[in-house]
Scaffold this active site. Structure first.
Site, PDB file in Angstrom:
ATOM      1  N   ASN A   9       8.657  27.974   2.221  1.00 40.28           N
ATOM      2  CA  ASN A   9       9.749  28.611   1.644  1.00 40.28           C
ATOM      3  C   ASN A   9       9.439  29.208   0.509  1.00 40.28           C
ATOM      4  O   ASN A   9       9.010  28.613  -0.503  1.00 40.28           O
ATOM      5  CB  ASN A   9      10.847  27.479   1.513  1.00 40.28           C
ATOM      6  CG  ASN A   9      11.830  27.919   0.536  1.00 40.28           C
ATOM      7  OD1 ASN A   9      12.171  29.101   0.437  1.00 40.28           O
ATOM      8  ND2 ASN A   9      12.630  27.083   0.042  1.00 40.28           N
ATOM      9  N   TRP A  10       9.530  30.488   0.674  1.00 40.99           N
ATOM     10  CA  TRP A  10       8.760  31.283  -0.403  1.00 40.99           C
ATOM     11  C   TRP A  10       9.754  31.576  -1.673  1.00 40.99           C
ATOM     12  O   TRP A  10       9.538  32.026  -2.847  1.00 40.99           O
ATOM     13  CB  TRP A  10       8.633  32.801   0.079  1.00 40.99           C
ATOM     14  CG  TRP A  10       7.081  32.773   0.624  1.00 40.99           C
ATOM     15  CD1 TRP A  10       6.315  31.670   0.905  1.00 40.99           C
ATOM     16  CD2 TRP A  10       6.527  33.875   1.188  1.00 40.99           C
ATOM     17  NE1 TRP A  10       5.238  32.107   1.641  1.00 40.99           N
ATOM     18  CE2 TRP A  10       5.410  33.289   1.855  1.00 40.99           C
ATOM     19  CE3 TRP A  10       6.832  35.236   1.417  1.00 40.99           C
ATOM     20  CZ2 TRP A  10       4.531  34.528   2.289  1.00 40.99           C
ATOM     21  CZ3 TRP A  10       6.078  36.288   1.756  1.00 40.99           C
ATOM     22  CH2 TRP A  10       4.879  35.671   2.513  1.00 40.99           C
ATOM     23  N   LYS A  11      11.251  31.063  -1.491  1.00 43.38           N
ATOM     24  CA  LYS A  11      12.014  31.054  -2.626  1.00 43.38           C
ATOM     25  C   LYS A  11      11.995  32.617  -3.018  1.00 43.38           C
ATOM     26  O   LYS A  11      12.048  33.628  -2.150  1.00 43.38           O
ATOM     27  CB  LYS A  11      12.028  30.148  -3.673  1.00 43.38           C
ATOM     28  CG  LYS A  11      11.664  28.766  -3.286  1.00 43.38           C
ATOM     29  CD  LYS A  11      11.562  27.678  -4.270  1.00 43.38           C
ATOM     30  CE  LYS A  11      11.555  26.489  -3.412  1.00 43.38           C
ATOM     31  NZ  LYS A  11      11.444  25.163  -4.207  1.00 43.38           N
ATOM     32  N   HIS A  95      19.521  24.623   1.386  1.00 42.90           N
ATOM     33  CA  HIS A  95      18.710  24.058   0.277  1.00 42.90           C
ATOM     34  C   HIS A  95      19.277  23.560  -0.907  1.00 42.90           C
ATOM     35  O   HIS A  95      20.383  24.098  -1.311  1.00 42.90           O
ATOM     36  CB  HIS A  95      17.729  25.430   0.109  1.00 42.90           C
ATOM     37  CG  HIS A  95      16.674  24.742  -0.684  1.00 42.90           C
ATOM     38  ND1 HIS A  95      16.347  24.621  -1.893  1.00 42.90           N
ATOM     39  CD2 HIS A  95      15.218  24.525  -0.210  1.00 42.90           C
ATOM     40  CE1 HIS A  95      15.331  24.416  -2.294  1.00 42.90           C
ATOM     41  NE2 HIS A  95      14.440  24.114  -1.282  1.00 42.90           N
ATOM     42  N   GLU A  97      18.551  24.227  -3.988  1.00 43.81           N
ATOM     43  CA  GLU A  97      19.011  25.104  -4.722  1.00 43.81           C
ATOM     44  C   GLU A  97      20.218  25.949  -4.621  1.00 43.81           C
ATOM     45  O   GLU A  97      20.929  26.335  -5.464  1.00 43.81           O
ATOM     46  CB  GLU A  97      17.585  26.119  -4.801  1.00 43.81           C
ATOM     47  CG  GLU A  97      16.539  25.471  -5.573  1.00 43.81           C
ATOM     48  CD  GLU A  97      15.048  25.792  -5.091  1.00 43.81           C
ATOM     49  OE1 GLU A  97      14.863  26.771  -4.542  1.00 43.81           O
ATOM     50  OE2 GLU A  97      14.091  25.104  -5.413  1.00 43.81           O
ATOM     51  N   GLU A 167      14.463  16.636   1.513  1.00 39.86           N
ATOM     52  CA  GLU A 167      13.780  17.338   0.305  1.00 39.86           C
ATOM     53  C   GLU A 167      14.406  16.290  -1.045  1.00 39.86           C
ATOM     54  O   GLU A 167      15.604  16.992  -1.412  1.00 39.86           O
ATOM     55  CB  GLU A 167      14.033  18.724   0.208  1.00 39.86           C
ATOM     56  CG  GLU A 167      13.365  19.534   1.263  1.00 39.86           C
ATOM     57  CD  GLU A 167      12.989  21.008   0.811  1.00 39.86           C
ATOM     58  OE1 GLU A 167      12.181  21.377   1.040  1.00 39.86           O
ATOM     59  OE2 GLU A 167      14.085  21.582   0.042  1.00 39.86           O
ATOM     60  N   GLY A 173       9.417  21.089  -6.638  1.00 44.03           N
ATOM     61  CA  GLY A 173       8.892  21.952  -7.986  1.00 44.03           C
ATOM     62  C   GLY A 173       8.407  20.810  -9.138  1.00 44.03           C
ATOM     63  O   GLY A 173       7.879  21.485 -10.232  1.00 44.03           O
ATOM     64  N   SER A 213       7.053  19.200  -3.401  1.00 47.14           N
ATOM     65  CA  SER A 213       5.586  19.084  -4.018  1.00 47.14           C
ATOM     66  C   SER A 213       4.777  18.736  -2.959  1.00 47.14           C
ATOM     67  O   SER A 213       3.778  17.842  -3.116  1.00 47.14           O
ATOM     68  CB  SER A 213       5.487  18.098  -5.146  1.00 47.14           C
ATOM     69  OG  SER A 213       6.068  18.430  -6.233  1.00 47.14           O
ATOM     70  N   GLY A 234       7.208  24.779  -0.791  1.00 46.91           N
ATOM     71  CA  GLY A 234       7.607  25.585  -1.621  1.00 46.91           C
ATOM     72  C   GLY A 234       6.303  26.317  -2.266  1.00 46.91           C
ATOM     73  O   GLY A 234       5.804  27.228  -1.645  1.00 46.91           O
ATOM     74  N   GLY A 235       6.026  25.849  -3.656  1.00 47.77           N
ATOM     75  CA  GLY A 235       4.892  26.402  -4.440  1.00 47.77           C
ATOM     76  C   GLY A 235       3.845  26.887  -3.630  1.00 47.77           C
ATOM     77  O   GLY A 235       3.172  27.893  -3.529  1.00 47.77           O
TER      78      GLY A 235
HETATM   79  P1  13P Z   1       7.840  22.645  -3.916  1.00 48.30           P
HETATM   80  O1  13P Z   1       6.828  22.465  -2.675  1.00 48.30           O
HETATM   81  O2  13P Z   1       7.445  23.831  -4.770  1.00 48.30           O
HETATM   82  O3  13P Z   1       8.259  21.592  -4.516  1.00 48.30           O
HETATM   83  O4  13P Z   1       9.322  23.102  -3.307  1.00 48.30           O
HETATM   84  C1  13P Z   1       9.864  22.575  -2.385  1.00 48.30           C
HETATM   85  C2  13P Z   1      11.049  23.113  -1.613  1.00 48.30           C
HETATM   86  O5  13P Z   1      11.966  23.194  -2.317  1.00 48.30           O
HETATM   87  C3  13P Z   1      10.832  23.770  -0.276  1.00 48.30           C
HETATM   88  O6  13P Z   1      12.044  24.194   0.296  1.00 48.30           O
END
Ligand code: 13P
Length: 251
Positions: A9-11, A95, A97, A167, A173, A213, A234-235
């Site tokens: 997930n590149w956000k 998600h 967020e 999640e 994050g 993470s 994510g990251g």
């Molecule tokens: P991180 O891997 O950056 O913690 O993010 C997880 C995430 O929200 C994937 O959708």
């Protein structure tokens, strides 16, 4: 049993040019990968470049949300059929967020999930508890509520086509990964709730991904848990080498 799903997930990161550069670096690193499905979810604007870059490979492309109407006067929104028309096959729904900053609720998660399925997309439906909820012993009830109101409205055919991502919000994050045991326990709660509603076989076929993470150095231990059927990263999915190490966690 289906293959595990290793999803990124590149956000709100990367332009179309960055997307092309990512795939140039990433493609050779996963060209021989067969043990899993690979799904990358860039921002909407990058979808055509991502689909083009993934053509003829073992990678699939997804969006990060959708609106439930097919079209209409909904300024700024993007529909399932529009996403599907780019060649994308998946979409993340609900998600944390989106729930936190954009007012999504279990009820709208269900509407979006149904809209995704109607458009022929595979929804990756996200659930997970906040830190305060975990610390006050509410994890199980939060997950059950999210499953009940956000997912159980699907019929059996619809349910068979979704992926769920667990999640925990406190792990997103933050660098704090849930231990494999904590994640597996949450996954088994989700699967138990789904078994209640959809039966043994459907719950057994369900793939539950872990997100929060995930990094190259913890992917293998997470994936060693039978309850964990993939990851949503994510990251660490933004860098080709790091995401390739996660995808190829076995080697
Ligand atoms: P991180 O891997 O950056 O913690 O993010 C997880 C995430 O929200 C994937 O959708």
């Amino acid at each position: 049993m289906h293959k595990p799903v290793m999803a990124g997930n590149w956000k709100m990161y990367k332009t179309p040019a960055d997307t092309v550069a990512f795939f140039e670096a990433f493609r050779p690193l996963v060209a021989a990968t067969r043990h899993c499905e690979i799904v990358i979810c860039p921002p909407f604007l990058d979808l055509p470049a991502a689909v083009e870059s993934a053509r003829g490979t073992n990678m699939q492309i997804g969006a990060q949300t959708l609106y439930w109407a097919k079209e209409g006067a909904f300024t700024g929104e993007v529909s399932g059929p529009m996403i599907r028309s780019t060649g994308a096959t998946h979409v993340i729904v609900g998600h944390s967020e989106r729930r936190q900053y954009f007012g999504e609720t279990d009820a709208t998660v269900l509407k979006r999930t149904i809209a995704a399925l109607e458009a022929g997309l595979t929804p990756i439906v996200c659930v997970g508890e906040h830190l305060a909820q975990r610390e006050s012993g509410q994890t199980e009830s939060v997950l059950c509520e999210q499953c009940l109101h956000g997912i159980s409205g699907l019929d059996a055919q619809q349910f068979a086509k979704i992926l769920i991502a667990y999640e925990p919000v406190w792990a997103i994050g933050t660098g704090k990964t849930a231990t494999p045991e904590i994640a597996a326990e949450a996954h088994s709660i989700i699967r138990r709730e789904m078994r209640r509603k959809y039966g043994d076989q459907a719950a057994g076929n369900l793939r539950v991904l872990y997100g929060g993470s995930v990094k190259p150095d913890n992917a293998k231990n997470l994936m060693a848990q039978g309850e964990i059927n993939g990851v949503l990263v994510g990251g660490a999915s933004l860098d080709a080498a790091s995401f390739a190490k996660i995808v190829n966690y076995q080697s």
